[in-house]
Design an enzyme around this catalytic site. Structure first.
Site, PDB file in Angstrom:
ATOM      1  N   CYS A  86       0.866  -1.186   0.000  1.00 50.12           N
ATOM      2  CA  CYS A  86       0.000   0.000   0.000  1.00 50.12           C
ATOM      3  C   CYS A  86       0.895   1.227   0.000  1.00 50.12           C
ATOM      4  O   CYS A  86       1.664   1.439   0.941  1.00 50.12           O
ATOM      5  CB  CYS A  86      -0.910  -0.005   1.226  1.00 50.12           C
ATOM      6  SG  CYS A  86      -1.966   1.450   1.336  1.00 50.12           S
ATOM      7  N   ASN A  88       0.174   4.517   0.147  1.00 47.19           N
ATOM      8  CA  ASN A  88      -0.126   5.468   1.219  1.00 47.19           C
ATOM      9  C   ASN A  88       0.196   4.855   2.575  1.00 47.19           C
ATOM     10  O   ASN A  88       0.709   5.518   3.478  1.00 47.19           O
ATOM     11  CB  ASN A  88      -1.603   5.883   1.176  1.00 47.19           C
ATOM     12  CG  ASN A  88      -1.911   6.821   0.031  1.00 47.19           C
ATOM     13  OD1 ASN A  88      -1.124   7.704  -0.294  1.00 47.19           O
ATOM     14  ND2 ASN A  88      -3.057   6.629  -0.594  1.00 47.19           N
ATOM     15  N   CYS A 228      -5.377   6.240  -3.224  1.00 46.47           N
ATOM     16  CA  CYS A 228      -4.698   4.935  -3.307  1.00 46.47           C
ATOM     17  C   CYS A 228      -3.310   5.213  -3.868  1.00 46.47           C
ATOM     18  O   CYS A 228      -3.172   5.625  -5.022  1.00 46.47           O
ATOM     19  CB  CYS A 228      -5.466   3.972  -4.198  1.00 46.47           C
ATOM     20  SG  CYS A 228      -4.584   2.420  -4.550  1.00 46.47           S
TER      21      CYS A 228
END
Length: 286
Positions: A86, A88, A228
């Site tokens: 991920c 972020n 995202c």
């Protein structure tokens, strides 16, 4: 038997996470427990969960530990499913390590283990920058149907350590009119599923050598999110691919939660943006 769990809530451009500290790998949270923590009505509420664990304490972290990454980011989607990475989340993860004095950050950055390998994170003018590594533009288009689109649109498959399908739209009103409460339908369906990004290039596309686009995203296992990180990188790569050889290597991508930066360097894609810790507390799980 109940479990009382200390936690911290954090976000990167509105993409939010429950953070739990488990240095020695003692926690074994089920998919249902993760989903309960991330539930926005009955839990803390988040797009996913970040477990802060040492690489040597988790099976998936063996290679990271051998490569010098002390910490491993065990990332779970809001439905409890396991995810590779991920963009972020890894910035929020590092910010938590620094604020908790679990790690230091010098000019060389720090390696953090993920299921997509160990990734280096450094400081940047937007907050933190993570080298997401090599990327792939996959062959073959995917037809994407979404509520609010009149007809199916072709999507470009981009892999940045997790799978994405990027769809270009011609106008801002079409982007705004999408109803992403419904899952977009992909044909063919990628084997591991995919995050789906819808993007509108700015006009002009490039200003002062920097490309600009706007984006919305439906994340697999989550739904629409305000941001995202890997999807931002995939979107910049897709628009750069469509724009041709003269397209720039630096991009700014606007998402509902803010703005993120993307750079392409020597076959790698790098993502930069802020990270914020919001509050801490305790929660009791059944």
């Amino acid at each position: 038997m109940s479990l009382t769990l200390p936690f911290t809530k954090g976000h990167g451009t509105g993409n939010d996470f429950v953070i739990v500290t488990d240095p020695d790998g003692a926690l074994d949270l089920s998919a249902d427990q993760v989903a309960a923590l991330c539930d926005r009505r009955f839990g803390i509420g988040a797009d996913g969960l970040l477990r802060v664990v040492r690489s040597v304490a988790v099976d998936d972290g063996a290679d990271a530990a051998a490569g010098g990454a002390e910490w491993f980011m065990d990332y779970r989607n809001a439905d409890g499913s396991v995810a590779e990475m991920c963009g972020n989340g890894i910035r929020v993860y590092l910010h938590y390590l620094l604020q908790s004095q679990l790690a230091d950050l010098d000019e060389h950055g720090i390696l953090i283990g993920t299921r997509n390998g160990s990734l280096r994170v450094t400081r940047s003018d937007l907050g933190y920058e993570v080298d997401l590594g090599a990327y792939r533009i996959e062959p073959g288009e995917v037809l994407v149907r979404a509520r609010g689109l009149g007809v199916a649109r072709p999507g470009l498959r981009v892999d940045v350590g997790n799978p994405h399908v990027v769809v270009a739209l011609p106008a801002e009103d079409e982007l705004a009119g999408l109803d992403l409460t419904a899952v977009p339908v992909l044909d063919p369906v990628p084997a591991a599923g995919a995050n789906v990004e819808f993007t509108v290039p700015a006009d002009p596309l490039v200003v002062d050598g920097v490309g600009r686009v706007r984006m919305r995203v439906f994340e697999r296992g989550v739904g629409e999110t305000l941001s995202c990180g890997t999807g931002v990188a995939a979107t910049a790569l897709a628009v750069r691919e469509w724009a041709g050889a003269a397209a720039p290597d630096r991009w700014r991508v606007d998402v509902p939660g803010g703005t993120l930066g993307v750079r392409m360097v020597d076959g790698h894609v790098l993502l930069s943006g802020p990270a914020t810790l919001v509050f801490s507390g305790q929660i009791t799980l059944a």
